[in-house]
Design a protein around this motif. Structure first.
Motif, PDB file in Angstrom:
ATOM      1  N   LEU A 264       8.297   3.825 -12.708  1.00 28.36           N
ATOM      2  CA  LEU A 264       7.561   3.607 -11.462  1.00 28.36           C
ATOM      3  C   LEU A 264       8.091   2.361 -10.757  1.00 28.36           C
ATOM      4  CD1 LEU A 264       3.848   4.519 -12.298  1.00 28.36           C
ATOM      5  CD2 LEU A 264       5.568   5.877 -11.119  1.00 28.36           C
ATOM      6  N   SER A 265       9.394   2.138 -10.873  1.00 31.50           N
ATOM      7  CA  SER A 265      10.022   0.975 -10.253  1.00 31.50           C
ATOM      8  C   SER A 265       9.821   0.973  -8.742  1.00 31.50           C
ATOM      9  CB  SER A 265      11.521   0.964 -10.577  1.00 31.50           C
ATOM     10  OG  SER A 265      12.220   0.024  -9.797  1.00 31.50           O
ATOM     11  N   GLY A 266      10.165   2.077  -8.097  1.00 27.86           N
ATOM     12  CA  GLY A 266       9.993   2.170  -6.651  1.00 27.86           C
ATOM     13  C   GLY A 266       8.533   2.184  -6.240  1.00 27.86           C
ATOM     14  N   PRO A 267       7.715   3.081  -6.837  1.00 24.89           N
ATOM     15  CA  PRO A 267       6.293   3.122  -6.483  1.00 24.89           C
ATOM     16  C   PRO A 267       5.553   1.810  -6.726  1.00 24.89           C
ATOM     17  CG  PRO A 267       6.912   5.141  -7.603  1.00 24.89           C
ATOM     18  CD  PRO A 267       8.106   4.226  -7.688  1.00 24.89           C
ATOM     19  N   ALA A 268       6.003   0.992  -7.686  1.00 21.91           N
ATOM     20  CA  ALA A 268       5.316  -0.273  -7.968  1.00 21.91           C
ATOM     21  C   ALA A 268       5.394  -1.230  -6.789  1.00 21.91           C
ATOM     22  CB  ALA A 268       5.919  -0.934  -9.213  1.00 21.91           C
ATOM     23  N   GLY A 269       6.383  -1.041  -5.926  1.00 26.44           N
ATOM     24  CA  GLY A 269       6.510  -1.913  -4.761  1.00 26.44           C
ATOM     25  C   GLY A 269       5.367  -1.744  -3.781  1.00 26.44           C
ATOM     26  N   GLY A 270       4.768  -0.542  -3.731  1.00 21.65           N
ATOM     27  CA  GLY A 270       3.676  -0.286  -2.798  1.00 21.65           C
ATOM     28  C   GLY A 270       2.458  -1.156  -3.052  1.00 21.65           C
ATOM     29  N   PRO A 271       1.901  -1.149  -4.280  1.00 20.74           N
ATOM     30  CA  PRO A 271       0.749  -2.009  -4.557  1.00 20.74           C
ATOM     31  C   PRO A 271       1.050  -3.501  -4.403  1.00 20.74           C
ATOM     32  CG  PRO A 271       0.936  -0.297  -6.213  1.00 20.74           C
ATOM     33  CD  PRO A 271       2.174  -0.220  -5.384  1.00 20.74           C
ATOM     34  N   VAL A 272       2.257  -3.918  -4.810  1.00 16.67           N
ATOM     35  CA  VAL A 272       2.608  -5.334  -4.686  1.00 16.67           C
ATOM     36  C   VAL A 272       2.613  -5.752  -3.218  1.00 16.67           C
ATOM     37  CG1 VAL A 272       4.432  -7.036  -5.057  1.00 16.67           C
ATOM     38  CG2 VAL A 272       3.923  -5.362  -6.836  1.00 16.67           C
ATOM     39  N   ALA A 273       3.220  -4.916  -2.371  1.00 16.82           N
ATOM     40  CA  ALA A 273       3.221  -5.214  -0.934  1.00 16.82           C
ATOM     41  C   ALA A 273       1.825  -5.062  -0.344  1.00 16.82           C
ATOM     42  CB  ALA A 273       4.199  -4.287  -0.215  1.00 16.82           C
ATOM     43  N   GLY A 274       1.062  -4.075  -0.854  1.00 18.76           N
ATOM     44  CA  GLY A 274      -0.283  -3.847  -0.342  1.00 18.76           C
ATOM     45  C   GLY A 274      -1.194  -5.041  -0.537  1.00 18.76           C
ATOM     46  N   VAL A 275      -1.065  -5.719  -1.672  1.00 17.61           N
ATOM     47  CA  VAL A 275      -1.862  -6.923  -1.926  1.00 17.61           C
ATOM     48  C   VAL A 275      -1.610  -7.959  -0.841  1.00 17.61           C
ATOM     49  CG1 VAL A 275      -2.156  -8.889  -3.478  1.00 17.61           C
ATOM     50  CG2 VAL A 275      -2.007  -6.588  -4.420  1.00 17.61           C
ATOM     51  N   PHE A 276      -0.345  -8.133  -0.485  1.00 16.54           N
ATOM     52  CA  PHE A 276       0.007  -9.134   0.523  1.00 16.54           C
ATOM     53  C   PHE A 276      -0.526  -8.755   1.903  1.00 16.54           C
ATOM     54  CE2 PHE A 276       2.902 -10.504   3.901  1.00 16.54           C
ATOM     55  CZ  PHE A 276       2.822 -11.887   3.756  1.00 16.54           C
ATOM     56  N   TYR A 277      -0.234  -7.534   2.333  1.00 11.69           N
ATOM     57  CA  TYR A 277      -0.597  -7.145   3.694  1.00 11.69           C
ATOM     58  C   TYR A 277      -2.105  -6.990   3.870  1.00 11.69           C
ATOM     59  CZ  TYR A 277       4.290  -6.569   4.888  1.00 11.69           C
ATOM     60  OH  TYR A 277       5.616  -6.813   5.152  1.00 11.69           O
ATOM     61  N   ALA A 278      -2.800  -6.525   2.836  1.00 15.30           N
ATOM     62  CA  ALA A 278      -4.259  -6.448   2.927  1.00 15.30           C
ATOM     63  C   ALA A 278      -4.858  -7.850   3.010  1.00 15.30           C
ATOM     64  CB  ALA A 278      -4.831  -5.702   1.727  1.00 15.30           C
ATOM     65  N   GLY A 279      -4.255  -8.784   2.262  1.00 18.88           N
ATOM     66  CA  GLY A 279      -4.726 -10.163   2.299  1.00 18.88           C
ATOM     67  C   GLY A 279      -4.574 -10.790   3.669  1.00 18.88           C
ATOM     68  N   VAL A 280      -3.480 -10.468   4.357  1.00 15.44           N
ATOM     69  CA  VAL A 280      -3.259 -10.991   5.711  1.00 15.44           C
ATOM     70  C   VAL A 280      -4.380 -10.546   6.644  1.00 15.44           C
ATOM     71  CG1 VAL A 280      -1.746 -10.849   7.731  1.00 15.44           C
ATOM     72  CG2 VAL A 280      -0.761 -11.161   5.453  1.00 15.44           C
ATOM     73  N   GLN A 281      -4.884  -9.325   6.417  1.00 17.93           N
ATOM     74  CA  GLN A 281      -5.956  -8.791   7.257  1.00 17.93           C
ATOM     75  C   GLN A 281      -7.352  -9.182   6.754  1.00 17.93           C
ATOM     76  OE1 GLN A 281      -5.229  -7.221  10.086  1.00 17.93           O
ATOM     77  NE2 GLN A 281      -3.042  -7.452   9.633  1.00 17.93           N
ATOM     78  N   GLY A 282      -7.392  -9.935   5.664  1.00 13.53           N
ATOM     79  CA  GLY A 282      -8.671 -10.413   5.160  1.00 13.53           C
ATOM     80  C   GLY A 282      -9.376  -9.475   4.205  1.00 13.53           C
ATOM     81  N   TYR A 283      -8.646  -8.513   3.646  1.00 15.23           N
ATOM     82  CA  TYR A 283      -9.249  -7.559   2.715  1.00 15.23           C
ATOM     83  C   TYR A 283      -8.835  -7.876   1.279  1.00 15.23           C
ATOM     84  CZ  TYR A 283     -10.229  -4.752   6.868  1.00 15.23           C
ATOM     85  OH  TYR A 283     -10.676  -4.315   8.086  1.00 15.23           O
ATOM     86  N   ASP A 284      -9.814  -7.837   0.378  1.00 13.76           N
ATOM     87  CA  ASP A 284      -9.527  -8.032  -1.039  1.00 13.76           C
ATOM     88  C   ASP A 284      -9.313  -6.709  -1.765  1.00 13.76           C
ATOM     89  OD1 ASP A 284      -9.873 -10.720  -0.600  1.00 13.76           O
ATOM     90  OD2 ASP A 284     -11.918 -10.779  -1.398  1.00 13.76           O
TER      91      ASP A 284
END
Length: 344
Positions: A264-284
């Motif tokens: 899941l090397s490629g798919p693992a990038g989605g959650p890692v990036a999602g944490v960052f971008y959701a945080g920018v919008q103020g979502y935990d």
């Protein structure tokens, strides 16, 4: 200016993120080349150099780090395009890959098909040996039987071999002895020993993970060796890191030896990036969705953290190495739909 490159090799497209030390970012995209993914990777890097009107060698001198996520192993499992793989296991357990845990996902559906193992039954060969749960020898490894089974797999021209014996997590002496003989008789074969990959209890988890590692290992190994050779030819002196299924990174040699770490090397990038971008919008908390050309991946983010698991599955096949809890199905943007005779 120094640069870092993020690369995601998918089944349809290969994507690049170029970041400069000044914080600038650029995105590049090229068509993937499944027969040799390194071609698309180098093509994208060449485009980066071309946009600066410099040679690829001059450009790579300024690249300090390449972080590489890939779905090469993911797609090989989803599409059953791994290598011809053999399995040596304890006598009486050759069908563990099909029996799994004895659980059918849809228990009241009598027509629900079983998960297809990555090792065909005629290539799953039992060997006379047995250890108890503490690692004590109950039945010594039968060297003649072992040699006969390895010779049989040699005739079948297997490209990879998985070795997984009962209770080897407590004592790997039989597995190591089998590996020594296998390397002598099958010198060009990619060999995975379960006690080296996953020395833990739960036999099905271990044998499934070992089989998956052997099944995709040669594919990833060929790709990374080709990529490293091409980068070396262009005088790349930086660091190459491969993204692992747990969201971290591993070195290329470790990825080649333990290819299942990248399932899941490629798919693992989605959650890692999602944490960052959701945080920018103020979502935990959020749900990340990543649709590629071959697969569709989803994960849940809770309290700014993606969940991890050691009981993951890919295409209904168990992998027990640490990974982000990403659900992957083989239904991407390039998947082909059809209507059967019943109108479904």
């Amino acid at each position: 200016m120094k640069f870092k490159i993020g690369i995601d090799v998918g089944g349809t497209f290969t994507d690049f993120l170029l970041t400069g030390e000044d914080g600038s970012t650029e995105i590049y995209k090229v068509l993937s080349t499944p027969d040799d993914p390194s071609i698309a990777t180098m093509r994208g890097i060449n485009e980066m150099a071309g946009s600066r009107n410099i040679s690829i060698k001059d450009f790579l001198r300024d690249v300090t780090t390449i972080v590489h996520g890939t779905t090469v192993t993911t797609n090989a499992v989803l599409t059953y395009t791994g290598v011809k793989t053999g399995l040596l296991t304890t006598e009486g357990t050759r069908d563990a890959l099909e029996m799994r845990r004895g659980i059918r996902e849809e228990q009241y559906n009598n027509r629900y098909p079983n998960a297809r193992p990555v090792v065909e039954r005629y290539l799953r060969l039992p060997v006379r040996e047995r250890l108890d749960y503490q690692g004590a020898v109950l039945t010594s490894l039968d060297q003649d039987d072992l040699k006969e089974k390895i010779e049989q797999l040699k005739k079948e021209q297997v490209e990879a071999l998985a070795i997984c014996f009962m209770n080897s997590f407590a004592n790997d002496c039989h597995e190591q002895a089998a590996a020594v003989m296998a390397r002598e008789l099958l010198p060009d074969c990619y060999i995975t020993v379960s006690a080296e990959l996953l020395p833990s209890i739960r036999f099905y988890d271990r044998i499934s993970t070992t089989a998956l590692n052997a099944y995709v290992g040669p594919i990833l190994k060929r790709y990374l060796e080709a990529l490293i050779a091409k980068l070396k030819k262009e005088d790349f002196q930086g660091i190459l890191l491969i993204m692992a299924s747990n969201g971290g990174v591993v070195s290329p040699p470790q990825a080649m030896e333990k290819a299942a770490l990248t399932l899941l090397s490629g798919p693992a990038g989605g959650p890692v990036a999602g944490v960052f971008y959701a945080g920018v919008q103020g979502y935990d908390d959020c749900i990340t969705v990543d649709m590629g050309g071959t697969s569709f991946d989803a994960a849940v983010i809770k309290n700014k953290k993606p969940s991890t698991t050691t009981v993951g599955e890919i295409n209904r096949l168990r992998t027990a190495l640490p990974m982000l809890n990403v659900v992957t199905i083989g239904a991407g943007g390039g998947s082909i739909g059809w209507i059967d005779e019943g109108g479904l």
